[in-house]
Design an enzyme around this catalytic site. Structure first.
Site, PDB file in Angstrom:
ATOM      1  N   CYS A 112     -28.281  -5.658   2.020  1.00 11.58           N
ATOM      2  CA  CYS A 112     -27.593  -5.344   0.756  1.00 11.58           C
ATOM      3  C   CYS A 112     -27.831  -3.903   0.298  1.00 11.58           C
ATOM      4  O   CYS A 112     -27.150  -3.417  -0.602  1.00 11.58           O
ATOM      5  CB  CYS A 112     -28.020  -6.316  -0.342  1.00 11.58           C
ATOM      6  SG  CYS A 112     -27.624  -8.017   0.063  1.00 11.58           S
ATOM      7  N   HIS A 254     -27.039  -3.187  -7.456  1.00 15.99           N
ATOM      8  CA  HIS A 254     -26.554  -4.248  -6.565  1.00 15.99           C
ATOM      9  C   HIS A 254     -26.357  -5.509  -7.404  1.00 15.99           C
ATOM     10  O   HIS A 254     -27.213  -5.875  -8.210  1.00 15.99           O
ATOM     11  CB  HIS A 254     -27.586  -4.478  -5.459  1.00 15.99           C
ATOM     12  CG  HIS A 254     -27.273  -5.656  -4.596  1.00 15.99           C
ATOM     13  ND1 HIS A 254     -25.997  -5.927  -4.147  1.00 15.99           N
ATOM     14  CD2 HIS A 254     -28.063  -6.653  -4.104  1.00 15.99           C
ATOM     15  CE1 HIS A 254     -26.015  -7.014  -3.415  1.00 15.99           C
ATOM     16  NE2 HIS A 254     -27.253  -7.476  -3.378  1.00 15.99           N
ATOM     17  N   ASN A 284     -22.125 -11.744  -5.276  1.00 14.67           N
ATOM     18  CA  ASN A 284     -22.899 -10.797  -4.468  1.00 14.67           C
ATOM     19  C   ASN A 284     -22.117 -10.488  -3.186  1.00 14.67           C
ATOM     20  O   ASN A 284     -21.945 -11.369  -2.345  1.00 14.67           O
ATOM     21  CB  ASN A 284     -24.267 -11.427  -4.155  1.00 14.67           C
ATOM     22  CG  ASN A 284     -25.150 -10.530  -3.296  1.00 14.67           C
ATOM     23  OD1 ASN A 284     -24.681  -9.552  -2.705  1.00 14.67           O
ATOM     24  ND2 ASN A 284     -26.422 -10.870  -3.212  1.00 14.67           N
TER      25      ASN A 284
HETATM   26  N1  COA Z   1     -26.749 -26.041  -8.535  1.00 17.14           N
HETATM   27  C1  COA Z   1     -27.508 -26.884  -9.275  1.00 17.14           C
HETATM   28  N2  COA Z   1     -28.833 -26.969  -9.138  1.00 17.14           N
HETATM   29  C2  COA Z   1     -29.429 -26.173  -8.249  1.00 17.14           C
HETATM   30  C3  COA Z   1     -28.705 -25.264  -7.451  1.00 17.14           C
HETATM   31  C4  COA Z   1     -27.308 -25.224  -7.616  1.00 17.14           C
HETATM   32  N3  COA Z   1     -26.529 -24.404  -6.920  1.00 17.14           N
HETATM   33  N4  COA Z   1     -29.565 -24.600  -6.659  1.00 17.14           N
HETATM   34  C5  COA Z   1     -30.788 -25.053  -6.939  1.00 17.14           C
HETATM   35  N5  COA Z   1     -30.704 -26.016  -7.901  1.00 17.14           N
HETATM   36  C6  COA Z   1     -31.791 -26.769  -8.525  1.00 17.14           C
HETATM   37  C7  COA Z   1     -33.051 -26.773  -7.691  1.00 17.14           C
HETATM   38  O1  COA Z   1     -33.029 -27.839  -6.758  1.00 17.14           O
HETATM   39  C8  COA Z   1     -34.102 -26.955  -8.743  1.00 17.14           C
HETATM   40  O2  COA Z   1     -34.166 -28.308  -9.114  1.00 17.14           O
HETATM   41  P1  COA Z   1     -35.584 -29.005  -9.429  1.00 17.14           P
HETATM   42  O3  COA Z   1     -36.130 -28.240 -10.606  1.00 17.14           O
HETATM   43  O4  COA Z   1     -35.208 -30.408  -9.712  1.00 17.14           O
HETATM   44  O5  COA Z   1     -36.394 -28.819  -8.191  1.00 17.14           O
HETATM   45  C9  COA Z   1     -33.568 -26.191  -9.953  1.00 17.14           C
HETATM   46  O6  COA Z   1     -32.139 -26.107  -9.747  1.00 17.14           O
HETATM   47  C10 COA Z   1     -34.111 -24.793 -10.097  1.00 17.14           C
HETATM   48  O7  COA Z   1     -34.013 -24.169  -8.814  1.00 17.14           O
HETATM   49  P2  COA Z   1     -34.566 -22.728  -8.561  1.00 17.14           P
HETATM   50  O8  COA Z   1     -34.441 -22.409  -7.111  1.00 17.14           O
HETATM   51  O9  COA Z   1     -35.914 -22.613  -9.225  1.00 17.14           O
HETATM   52  O10 COA Z   1     -33.506 -21.866  -9.398  1.00 17.14           O
HETATM   53  P3  COA Z   1     -33.614 -20.361  -9.772  1.00 17.14           P
HETATM   54  O11 COA Z   1     -33.632 -20.230 -11.238  1.00 17.14           O
HETATM   55  O12 COA Z   1     -34.670 -19.655  -8.975  1.00 17.14           O
HETATM   56  O13 COA Z   1     -32.204 -19.822  -9.269  1.00 17.14           O
HETATM   57  C11 COA Z   1     -31.238 -18.567  -7.481  1.00 17.14           C
HETATM   58  C12 COA Z   1     -31.865 -19.895  -7.900  1.00 17.14           C
HETATM   59  C13 COA Z   1     -30.874 -18.665  -6.018  1.00 17.14           C
HETATM   60  C14 COA Z   1     -29.992 -18.349  -8.328  1.00 17.14           C
HETATM   61  C15 COA Z   1     -32.280 -17.435  -7.741  1.00 17.14           C
HETATM   62  O14 COA Z   1     -33.507 -17.793  -7.150  1.00 17.14           O
HETATM   63  C16 COA Z   1     -31.848 -16.111  -7.202  1.00 17.14           C
HETATM   64  O15 COA Z   1     -30.884 -15.530  -7.655  1.00 17.14           O
HETATM   65  N6  COA Z   1     -32.615 -15.556  -6.248  1.00 17.14           N
HETATM   66  C17 COA Z   1     -32.312 -14.246  -5.689  1.00 17.14           C
HETATM   67  C18 COA Z   1     -31.148 -14.368  -4.758  1.00 17.14           C
HETATM   68  C19 COA Z   1     -30.624 -13.054  -4.336  1.00 17.14           C
HETATM   69  O16 COA Z   1     -30.490 -12.161  -5.120  1.00 17.14           O
HETATM   70  N7  COA Z   1     -30.306 -12.946  -3.034  1.00 17.14           N
HETATM   71  C20 COA Z   1     -29.713 -11.826  -2.458  1.00 17.14           C
HETATM   72  C21 COA Z   1     -30.586 -10.639  -2.573  1.00 17.14           C
HETATM   73  S1  COA Z   1     -29.831  -9.255  -1.869  1.00 17.14           S
END
Ligand code: COA
Length: 327
Positions: A112, A254, A284
């Site tokens: 990215c 980004h 993204n």
């Molecule tokens: N829809 C609904 N629920 C979801 C879900 C979705 N798409 N994805 C995960 N969940 C659930 C999980 O299972 C978890 O449930 P639980 O509490 O019962 O275990 C809960 O939602 C929270 O999950 P979590 O992974 O802690 O969410 P988060 O707040 O960390 O958000 C992302 C997840 C992926 C949005 C976040 O971690 C993120 O943006 N990370 C960086 C990603 C990124 O930028 N990547 C590219 C970089 S270049």
């Protein structure tokens, strides 16, 4: 000699996939995606389109704005990790599509952060006097590498391309002022990777069954890394320049997660209005996200002549980097 940004261009595929569309594929909801990521929709490449089609259209838009003919381009760099094929490079396919017959061409993969790396490479070619006009493109077909059964990743990504034409200029006060490029290869590749399809794991029946040709991510680790590094990278580029954060008109980050951008605004004590954001519309798009946002901001008239802008990105590798430009 200095590199001036002569023009910008971008292209987004026509088809849009909304959060509600996604909720029909995986166990998720519009509300969850908006709240956790800031994304409302993403553009999806058409079945008969390729990464090089998106890149070529963005490039043509940039060339048109520059009033430059394709024959005047000396070098094409395509930042991408989702090229048309492993071989040949997408840049050579773009060269043919836009008829840039005099250009050298290569791809650059810094995940990215690819566009920031590519812009810096293009800048060096101009500053050294080697080339006069360089076309720098960030282009991704991420949804071709998306596992539509994995709700942890499929909600985040979209497709698109952005481009800039860099040209030689004697004026030191505009164009690319400073760049910082960084990498830390010591972190587990599992944090963000496509496990199979490369030389470490050749394509096999088993790798296909196990969905190893799709992106995999440890969302939490990447989130922690990104929230920290975006601020560090902005501070690093400010240190290199004579400017402080108050002098900067806009930051184009980004577009990975709105919460990462909000936390950066908070830590830097600047309002969100100083960030150019399109994550709600485009999601993204990896190496394409910064040049798409830049082009949209230029075309909407938001960016004015002499504006000081920081471009900043982070991603797999791990990689990160920033560039300070004056429009
Ligand atoms: N829809 C609904 N629920 C979801 C879900 C979705 N798409 N994805 C995960 N969940 C659930 C999980 O299972 C978890 O449930 P639980 O509490 O019962 O275990 C809960 O939602 C929270 O999950 P979590 O992974 O802690 O969410 P988060 O707040 O960390 O958000 C992302 C997840 C992926 C949005 C976040 O971690 C993120 O943006 N990370 C960086 C990603 C990124 O930028 N990547 C590219 C970089 S270049």
């Amino acid at each position: 000699m200095y590199s001036k940004i002569l023009s910008t261009g971008s292209y987004l595929p026509e088809k849009i996939l909304t959060n509600n569309d996604l909720a029909e594929l995986v166990d998720t909801s519009d509300e969850w995606i908006r709240k956790r990521s800031g994304i409302n929709q993403r553009h999806i490449i058409a079945e008969n389109e390729t990464n090089s089609d998106l890149a070529a259209k963005a490039a043509e838009n940039a060339l048109k704005s520059a009033n430059l003919s394709p024959e005047e381009i000396d070098l094409i760099i395509v930042a991408t990790f989702t090229g048309d094929k492993l071989l040949p490079s997408t840049a050579t396919i773009v060269q043919k599509k836009i008829n840039a017959v005099n250009a050298a061409a290569f791809d650059l993969n810094a995940a990215c952060t690819g566009f920031i790396y590519a812009l810096t490479v293009g800048d060096q070619f101009i500053k050294s006097g080697f080339y006069k006009n360089v076309l720098v493109i960030g282009s991704e077909a991420l949804t071709r590498f998306t596992n539509w059964k994995d709700r942890g990743t499929c909600i985040l990504f979209g497709d698109g391309a952005g481009a800039v034409v860099l040209t030689r200029d004697a004026n030191a006060d505009s164009g690319i002022q400073h760049s910082c490029l960084n990498a830390d290869g010591s972190k587990p590749t599992e944090w963000l990777e496509i496990p199979a399809g490369g030389s470490s794991k050749q394509p096999s029946h088993r790798s296909v069954i196990e969905n190893e040709h799709y992106m995999r991510m440890n969302g939490k680790e990447i989130y922690k890394f990104a929230s920290k590094i975006i601020v560090e990278s902005i501070n690093e580029i400010l240190m290199k320049s004579d400017f402080c954060i108050g002098d900067i008109d806009y930051i184009i980050p980004h577009q990975a997660n709105i919460r990462i951008i909000e936390s950066a605004a908070d830590k830097l004590c600047i309002p969100m209005e100083r960030f150019i954001v399109n994550i709600d519309q485009c999601a993204n798009t990896s190496a394409a996200s910064v040049p798409i946002a830049l082009d949209q901001a230029v075309r909407s008239g938001k960016l004015k002549k002499n504006d000081k802008i920081i471009l900043v990105a982070f991603g797999g590798g791990l990689t990160w980097g920033s560039t300070l430009i004056v429009i």
